[in-house]
Design an enzyme around this catalytic site. Structure first.
Site, PDB file in Angstrom:
ATOM      1  N   LYS A 258     -92.688 103.242  46.219  1.00 46.71           N
ATOM      2  CA  LYS A 258     -91.877 102.644  45.153  1.00 46.71           C
ATOM      3  C   LYS A 258     -92.682 101.574  44.431  1.00 46.71           C
ATOM      4  CE  LYS A 258     -88.764  99.289  46.113  1.00 46.71           C
ATOM      5  NZ  LYS A 258     -88.875  98.063  45.295  1.00 46.71           N
ATOM      6  N   ASN A 259     -93.270 100.661  45.192  1.00 42.46           N
ATOM      7  CA  ASN A 259     -93.895  99.491  44.582  1.00 42.46           C
ATOM      8  C   ASN A 259     -95.237  99.781  43.936  1.00 42.46           C
ATOM      9  OD1 ASN A 259     -91.619  98.135  45.350  1.00 42.46           O
ATOM     10  ND2 ASN A 259     -92.582  97.068  47.071  1.00 42.46           N
TER      11      ASN A 259
ATOM     12  N   CYS B 219     -81.588  87.684  43.086  1.00 40.78           N
ATOM     13  CA  CYS B 219     -80.845  88.690  43.855  1.00 40.78           C
ATOM     14  C   CYS B 219     -80.545  88.064  45.226  1.00 40.78           C
ATOM     15  CB  CYS B 219     -81.663  89.969  43.995  1.00 40.78           C
ATOM     16  SG  CYS B 219     -83.151  89.733  44.972  1.00 40.78           S
TER      17      CYS B 219
ATOM     18  N   ARG C 207     -85.881  84.643  42.805  1.00 42.85           N
ATOM     19  CA  ARG C 207     -86.795  85.529  42.078  1.00 42.85           C
ATOM     20  C   ARG C 207     -87.228  84.923  40.736  1.00 42.85           C
ATOM     21  NH1 ARG C 207     -86.324  90.532  44.615  1.00 42.85           N
ATOM     22  NH2 ARG C 207     -88.418  90.949  43.891  1.00 42.85           N
TER      23      ARG C 207
ATOM     24  N   ASP D 157     -91.209  92.832  53.469  1.00 45.93           N
ATOM     25  CA  ASP D 157     -90.262  93.947  53.314  1.00 45.93           C
ATOM     26  C   ASP D 157     -89.932  94.623  54.638  1.00 45.93           C
ATOM     27  OD1 ASP D 157     -91.600  95.003  50.080  1.00 45.93           O
ATOM     28  OD2 ASP D 157     -90.328  93.338  50.685  1.00 45.93           O
TER      29      ASP D 157
ATOM     30  N   ARG E 266     -82.311 102.725  46.527  1.00 48.51           N
ATOM     31  CA  ARG E 266     -83.276 102.183  45.566  1.00 48.51           C
ATOM     32  C   ARG E 266     -84.711 102.426  46.038  1.00 48.51           C
ATOM     33  NH1 ARG E 266     -83.119  96.328  44.860  1.00 48.51           N
ATOM     34  NH2 ARG E 266     -84.981  96.889  43.673  1.00 48.51           N
TER      35      ARG E 266
HETATM   36  C1  EPZ Z   1     -92.907  92.540  44.920  1.00 42.26           C
HETATM   37  O1  EPZ Z   1     -91.911  91.696  44.387  1.00 42.26           O
HETATM   38  C2  EPZ Z   1     -92.159  93.715  45.535  1.00 42.26           C
HETATM   39  N1  EPZ Z   1     -91.399  94.405  44.507  1.00 42.26           N
HETATM   40  C3  EPZ Z   1     -91.228  93.208  46.635  1.00 42.26           C
HETATM   41  O2  EPZ Z   1     -90.628  94.349  47.232  1.00 42.26           O
HETATM   42  C4  EPZ Z   1     -92.066  92.489  47.690  1.00 42.26           C
HETATM   43  O3  EPZ Z   1     -91.211  91.973  48.677  1.00 42.26           O
HETATM   44  C5  EPZ Z   1     -92.849  91.351  47.027  1.00 42.26           C
HETATM   45  O4  EPZ Z   1     -93.657  91.882  45.950  1.00 42.26           O
HETATM   46  C6  EPZ Z   1     -93.764  90.644  48.013  1.00 42.26           C
HETATM   47  O5  EPZ Z   1     -94.658  91.554  48.553  1.00 42.26           O
HETATM   48  C7  EPZ Z   1     -92.024  95.303  43.711  1.00 42.26           C
HETATM   49  O6  EPZ Z   1     -93.223  95.519  43.809  1.00 42.26           O
HETATM   50  C8  EPZ Z   1     -91.167  96.026  42.712  1.00 42.26           C
HETATM   51  P1  EPZ Z   1     -93.807  88.186  44.221  1.00 42.26           P
HETATM   52  P2  EPZ Z   1     -92.324  90.474  43.401  1.00 42.26           P
HETATM   53  O7  EPZ Z   1     -93.904  87.910  42.778  1.00 42.26           O
HETATM   54  O8  EPZ Z   1     -93.425  90.894  42.537  1.00 42.26           O
HETATM   55  C9  EPZ Z   1     -92.165  83.725  44.195  1.00 42.26           C
HETATM   56  C10 EPZ Z   1     -88.879  95.647  48.013  1.00 42.26           C
HETATM   57  O9  EPZ Z   1     -88.065  95.494  48.936  1.00 42.26           O
HETATM   58  N2  EPZ Z   1     -92.418  83.776  42.752  1.00 42.26           N
HETATM   59  O10 EPZ Z   1     -95.048  88.443  45.015  1.00 42.26           O
HETATM   60  O11 EPZ Z   1     -91.082  89.956  42.781  1.00 42.26           O
HETATM   61  C11 EPZ Z   1     -90.976  84.597  44.577  1.00 42.26           C
HETATM   62  O12 EPZ Z   1     -89.766  83.864  44.411  1.00 42.26           O
HETATM   63  C12 EPZ Z   1     -89.196  94.479  47.111  1.00 42.26           C
HETATM   64  O13 EPZ Z   1     -89.490  96.706  47.772  1.00 42.26           O
HETATM   65  C13 EPZ Z   1     -92.300  82.596  42.016  1.00 42.26           C
HETATM   66  O14 EPZ Z   1     -91.981  81.530  42.545  1.00 42.26           O
HETATM   67  O15 EPZ Z   1     -92.841  89.425  44.481  1.00 42.26           O
HETATM   68  C14 EPZ Z   1     -91.245  84.915  46.023  1.00 42.26           C
HETATM   69  O16 EPZ Z   1     -90.820  83.825  46.807  1.00 42.26           O
HETATM   70  C15 EPZ Z   1     -88.427  93.230  47.491  1.00 42.26           C
HETATM   71  N3  EPZ Z   1     -92.509  82.648  40.679  1.00 42.26           N
HETATM   72  C16 EPZ Z   1     -92.761  85.027  46.090  1.00 42.26           C
HETATM   73  O17 EPZ Z   1     -93.255  84.329  44.914  1.00 42.26           O
HETATM   74  C17 EPZ Z   1     -92.858  83.812  40.035  1.00 42.26           C
HETATM   75  O18 EPZ Z   1     -93.063  83.783  38.802  1.00 42.26           O
HETATM   76  C18 EPZ Z   1     -93.280  86.444  46.095  1.00 42.26           C
HETATM   77  O19 EPZ Z   1     -92.926  87.020  44.876  1.00 42.26           O
HETATM   78  C19 EPZ Z   1     -92.966  84.988  40.797  1.00 42.26           C
HETATM   79  C20 EPZ Z   1     -92.750  84.949  42.151  1.00 42.26           C
END
Ligand code: EPZ
Length: 416
Positions: A22-23, A116, A121, A304, A397
């Site tokens: 998915k990712n 969410c 997020r 995850d 999803r």
């Molecule tokens: C990706 O989400 C994945 N989703 C998530 O998978 C996964 O858990 C996550 O990476 C971490 O590996 C997809 O790829 C579609 P991040 P993403 O930006 O990109 C903070 C699943 O179950 N952050 O690395 O949203 C954020 O709040 C999903 O498949 C900021 O503070 O993750 C979090 O605490 C869930 N500001 C941390 O960084 C920002 O602008 C990691 O977020 C962006 C993120």
């Protein structure tokens, strides 16, 4: 069919094929917007988030259709500055469209991606990085407008290796004028997959797989055929599921080269792991040993799979400690597991201690997010008696058909 009914207590036997990631699929599908002509994206998973992305691409003017085991995408008809002004709804699950649309259209309006159940997020890292590349953002009425009169390269350092922010910088960078140097990039395998797709289309990207990526922008990109790797999180879900209920399972096509931290935890929990060209073979006696898990950015233990290990260790031989460092609210299934008889102590919002109990009892539960929902399915398979889980569209999803997969491995799971 929004619920799953489980009669627990059956060990798993057999083999299951792990579907595409998915990712990895979502950013690659977004990247097709930057490509002239047609791409064939092989091994796209048939999951709700991919269906949502397909709908978004069609709304933007792309021609998209399934062909056997993949998606054909042609973004030729996507016109600059037309539909991009309309609010692109439902983009929260595909925030990576931001960088691709700015690269293609130079502007867009989208619903502000809200939080969410697993956390706020925020998107501040995305906005700051893209702002350095010439994008101007304005917010009004819950909508985010982005305009880039001229997208240009920049030297960007991410204070946290955000997967999504890394993807958006890469997607904007290939379309920008000049070079973009990204320091502090995320190392998740999905980033490498995205870069490989773009390179196959003609992009010039250096440092792929490292935390310092250089994107040489402005090159024309052409459609290509590209295969999505198997989903490491789905593979890990089924692997820990086997450790929870016992048995022996072959995870066909599992990307073991992306799963070192997961396999290490599995062995600590008492699983016997063999890897081969076919995939990962896991044998487990049931009643896992205790483990200490601290989630971290790749190559650390993936957030995850945290909920899945939490569920499995409710029947562990001893006390396990789990610390969640990525998202602020990812212990949402604790009360559901307690309802089944689990013994879990929370130590702040980031850590829990799980003491194994002799057995779990079936219960009526509700999935509220993707990975927590999958964890509840595994808890139901471990429990005595019947468990019914509603809210399964959350699970669909990210899993093509978790009920069918576990049923084919011998579990008594039916959709209701
Ligand atoms: C990706 O989400 C994945 N989703 C998530 O998978 C996964 O858990 C996550 O990476 C971490 O590996 C997809 O790829 C579609 P991040 P993403 O930006 O990109 C903070 C699943 O179950 N952050 O690395 O949203 C954020 O709040 C999903 O498949 C900021 O503070 O993750 C979090 O605490 C869930 N500001 C941390 O960084 C920002 O602008 C990691 O977020 C962006 C993120």
């Amino acid at each position: 069919m929004d619920s799953i009914r489980i009669q627990g207590g059956v060990a798993l036997q057999g083999k299951v094929r792990i579907h595409g990631s998915k990712n990895a699929s979502l950013p690659v599908l977004a990247a097709t917007l930057l490509v002239e002509g047609r791409s064939f994206i092989e091994n796209c998973p048939r999951i709700a988030d991919v269906y949502s992305m397909v709908s978004l691409l069609k709304d933007l003017g792309c021609s998209v259709y399934w062909q056997e085991t993949g998606l054909v995408v042609d973004s030729t008809q996507v016109k600059r500055g037309e539909m991009c002004r309309e609010a692109v709804t439902g983009m929260r699950s595909s925030l990576c469209l931001l960088g691709a649309l700015l690269g293609r259209c130079g502007e867009l309006v989208m619903e502000h991606p809200g939080g969410c159940v697993i956390g706020e997020r925020p998107i501040d890292l995305h906005l700051t990085a893209l702002g350095q590349m010439g994008v101007e953002f304005t917010e009004s009425g819950g909508r985010l407008q982005a305009v880039a009169s001229e997208l240009h390269g920049a030297c960007i350092r991410l204070p946290f290796p955000s997967v999504g922010a890394t993807e958006n910088v890469i997607l904007a960078g290939v379309a920008a004028c000049g070079d973009t140097i990204l320091e502090g990039a995320a190392l998740e395998p999905e980033i490498r997959t995205l870069c490989c797709y773009l390179q196959c289309c003609g992009a010039y990207i250096e440092g792929v797989g490292s935390s310092r990526i250089i994107i040489h922008g402005g090159r024309r990109l052409y459609g290509t055929a590209f295969a999505i790797p198997a989903d490491r999180i789905v593979a890990g879900t089924y692997l820990f599921g086997c450790i929870g209920v016992g048995g022996s399972v072959l995870l066909e096509c599992a990307p073991e080269e992306e799963m070192a931290s997961v396999l290490s935890a599995a062995v600590q929990m008492g699983g016997r792991v063999c890897t081969s060209p076919e995939g990962i073979y896991i044998q487990a006696p049931g009643r896992p040993g205790p483990v200490k898990i601290v989630t971290a950015p790749y190559p650390g233990f993936p957030t995850d799979l945290q909920s899945i290990v939490l569920a499995v260790e409710t029947l562990g031989r001893g006390c396990s400690h789990i610390e969640e460092t990525i998202f602020e609210n990812r212990f949402r299934i604790v009360n559901d597991l307690r309802k089944m008889g689990a013994c879990i102590e929370e130590a702040g919002c980031r850590s829990v201690a799980v003491r194994g109990v002799p057995g779990l009892r079936g219960a009526r539960l509700e999935a509220r997010e993707l990975r927590g929902g999958a964890a509840l399915v595994i808890a139901g398979m471990m429990a005595e008696g019947e468990t019914i889980i509603s809210g399964c569209p959350y699970i669909y999803r990210g899993y093509e058909n978790i009920g069918r997969d576990f049923r084919e491995l011998g579990a008594r799971v039916t959709s209701v």
